[in-house]
Design an enzyme around this catalytic site. Structure first.
Site, mmCIF file in Angstrom:
data_model
loop_
_atom_site.group_PDB
_atom_site.id
_atom_site.type_symbol
_atom_site.label_atom_id
_atom_site.label_comp_id
_atom_site.label_asym_id
_atom_site.label_seq_id
_atom_site.Cartn_x
_atom_site.Cartn_y
_atom_site.Cartn_z
ATOM 1 C CG ASN A 48 -0.322 4.266 4.502
ATOM 2 O OD1 ASN A 48 -0.529 5.001 3.542
ATOM 3 N ND2 ASN A 48 0.583 3.314 4.483
ATOM 4 C CG HIS A 134 -1.012 -4.384 -1.257
ATOM 5 N ND1 HIS A 134 -0.329 -5.284 -0.479
ATOM 6 C CD2 HIS A 134 -0.457 -3.174 -1.003
ATOM 7 C CE1 HIS A 134 0.582 -4.651 0.230
ATOM 8 N NE2 HIS A 134 0.532 -3.366 -0.076
ATOM 9 C CD GLU A 178 -5.828 -2.950 -3.019
ATOM 10 O OE1 GLU A 178 -5.759 -1.755 -2.695
ATOM 11 O OE2 GLU A 178 -4.848 -3.606 -3.412
ATOM 12 C CB SER A 182 -2.831 0.753 -1.711
ATOM 13 O OG SER A 182 -2.258 0.050 -2.786
ATOM 14 C CG ASP A 207 -6.404 -5.518 1.147
ATOM 15 O OD1 ASP A 207 -6.657 -4.822 2.147
ATOM 16 O OD2 ASP A 207 -5.252 -5.867 0.830
ATOM 17 C CG HIS A 210 -5.327 1.969 1.673
ATOM 18 N ND1 HIS A 210 -4.292 2.650 2.264
ATOM 19 C CD2 HIS A 210 -4.773 0.900 1.052
ATOM 20 C CE1 HIS A 210 -3.155 2.031 1.992
ATOM 21 N NE2 HIS A 210 -3.414 0.970 1.261
ATOM 22 C CE LYS A 234 -1.309 0.335 4.747
ATOM 23 N NZ LYS A 234 -1.297 -0.837 3.907
HETATM 24 C C1 LIG Z 1 -0.625 -1.997 3.623
HETATM 25 C C2 LIG Z 1 -1.447 -2.941 2.877
HETATM 26 C C3 LIG Z 1 -1.497 -4.282 3.229
HETATM 27 C C4 LIG Z 1 -0.589 -4.876 4.262
HETATM 28 O O1 LIG Z 1 -0.921 -4.537 5.548
HETATM 29 P P1 LIG Z 1 0.210 -4.573 6.678
HETATM 30 O O2 LIG Z 1 -0.544 -4.655 7.935
HETATM 31 O O3 LIG Z 1 0.997 -3.320 6.515
HETATM 32 O O4 LIG Z 1 1.046 -5.792 6.412
HETATM 33 C C5 LIG Z 1 -2.383 -5.093 2.567
HETATM 34 N N1 LIG Z 1 -3.167 -4.625 1.569
HETATM 35 C C6 LIG Z 1 -3.120 -3.343 1.187
HETATM 36 C C7 LIG Z 1 -4.002 -2.881 0.093
HETATM 37 C C8 LIG Z 1 -2.258 -2.467 1.813
HETATM 38 O O5 LIG Z 1 -2.178 -1.210 1.406
#
Ligand SMILES: *Cc1c(COP(=O)(O)O)cnc(C)c1O
Length: 377
Positions: A48, A134, A178, A182, A207, A210, A234
């Site tokens: 990522n 997620h 989101e 993801s 969120d 990405h 990411k």
């Molecule tokens: C990876 C991810 C997370 C978690 O983030 P980390 O820092 O890896 O714990 C949260 N939300 C989404 C959509 C993700 O893809």
């Protein structure tokens, strides 16, 4: 009572029967693209680190310098002795990037989620969430005790109907989506959900795990939500999580987000790396342009709908077939993970192809041709 290992061995056998058994496999790499996985040299489309910043010399240098100056750890939670000028500066930078008054760092995106959602809503409140959010947001919703209701993926009419029917029975309402999904790489309807939130007296949490670092280049309008949650692991290439919001929300989280209060602050090296990564997102926009260009080159070559982000999903169907497809691509020299239930809904197992600015055009073309030749599409 049977011994613990016997009980768990029985459960593992069920995972195995359902083609869901997983195990970590060592995957070493200097740049996230050329990897040695289980002893084999492969080109990875599994990471990522979309902009390739995990291996950027300036990011590495910043982390080294902070490590030497401030030590390996932050020694306590932010609320005790773990606060620092470095952390404050990164929060100011995040708030500026997101256009909010304030920001709060967490140990990871997962911790940001399970700390923030239960701080905002509780039993007697309603959470309305996109079907494909997620796992960390689902866990957070369960932890909060609020009623969790899901709307069909990106289906605003469905979201509106659920709000009209149910909002009145609850005190507060939090809508969750989101900015970039993801597993499919498609875009959430942030502006439309914000409108719905206003109409139904609800709050919107997005969120942006990405989307960060790619948003303006992908034509994404990710801003405006009341709570903007994300990760530094990411596109920022490092580690850590954050929430950007109003000053009041952030001051409240200082007092109510248990995953920050009862957990040690991020190490100085991670904070410094993230700070430099955020600066590079502005000063070196070529990485975001490049990764989106590569993803679009791939979708165009395969006749798929144009990539909207750095993630492209190649749908296979059953878990067993997706695992076989991933194995076949390994024979071609690629590491592309098969994403299976319960990460995605049953019957929608897929190859999740994620691009990095460090991939070459030739690697992308060779992968597309291998997928075509194997007949996965
Ligand atoms: C990876 C991810 C997370 C978690 O983030 P980390 O820092 O890896 O714990 C949260 N939300 C989404 C959509 C993700 O893809």
């Amino acid at each position: 009572m049977p011994p613990l290992d016997d009980v768990l061995a029985g459960k593992l056998a069920i995972f195995s029967e359902n083609h869901r058994l997983r195990a970590p496999i060592p995957c070493d790499s200097a740049d996230g693209v050329a990897v040695t996985r289980g002893g084999k040299s492969l080109v990875s489309f599994a990471g990522n680190d979309y902009l390739g910043l995990s291996a950027h010399p300036s990011v590495i240098e910043a982390a080294k310098e902070a490590l030497a100056r401030f030590g390996a750890g932050s020694r306590a939670s932010r609320l005790v002795a773990g606060d620092s000028a470095l952390a404050r500066a990164l929060e100011a930078k995040l708030a500026h990037t997101k256009g909010t008054e304030s920001a709060f760092l967490f140990g990871s995106g997962y911790l940001a989620s399970i700390g923030t959602v239960p701080a905002l809503v509780e039993e007697g409140d309603l959470i309305l969430a996109d079907k494909l959010i997620h796992a960390c947001l689902i866990d957070a919703a369960h932890l909060s005790g609020a009623k969790l209701v899901r709307f069909r993926h990106n289906d605003l009419r469905h979201a509106g109907e659920l709000l009209a029917a149910q909002r009145g029975q609850y005190r507060h309402c939090l809508i969750m989506t989101e900015t970039v999904f993801s597993m499919d790489g498609d875009i959430g309807s942030v502006a439309e959900l914000l409108k719905l939130a206003r109409e139904h007296d609800a709050w919107l949490l997005t969120d942006d795990a990405h989307g960060l670092g790619l948003d303006i280049h992908a034509g994404l309008h990710a801003g405006g939500a009341h709570i903007q949650l994300g990760t530094l692991s990411k596109a920022a290439g490092g580690y850590g999580g954050y929430v950007c919001a109003s000053d009041t929300v952030v001051r409240y989280l200082h007092n109510a987000a248990r995953s920050a209060i009862f957990s040690t602050a991020l190490p100085p090296a991670s904070i410094a790396a993230a700070m430099t990564a955020l600066e590079l997102m502005e000063s070196e926009p070529q990485h975001a342009r490049r990764v989106l260009g590569l993803a679009r080159r791939f979708t165009q070559r395969l006749g798929l709908p144009e990539a909207q982000s750095a993630i492209v999903s190649v749908h296979i169907g059953e878990s067993e077939a997706a695992v076989a497809a991933s194995k076949a691509l390994e024979e071609h020299g690629f590491f592309i993970p098969a994403i299976r239930p319960p990460t995605v809904p049953p019957g929608t197992a897929r190859l999740r192809v994620s691009f990095s600015a460090r991939h070459t055009e030739e690697q992308v073309d060779t992968l597309a041709d291998a997928i075509r030749r194997e007949g996965f599409l």
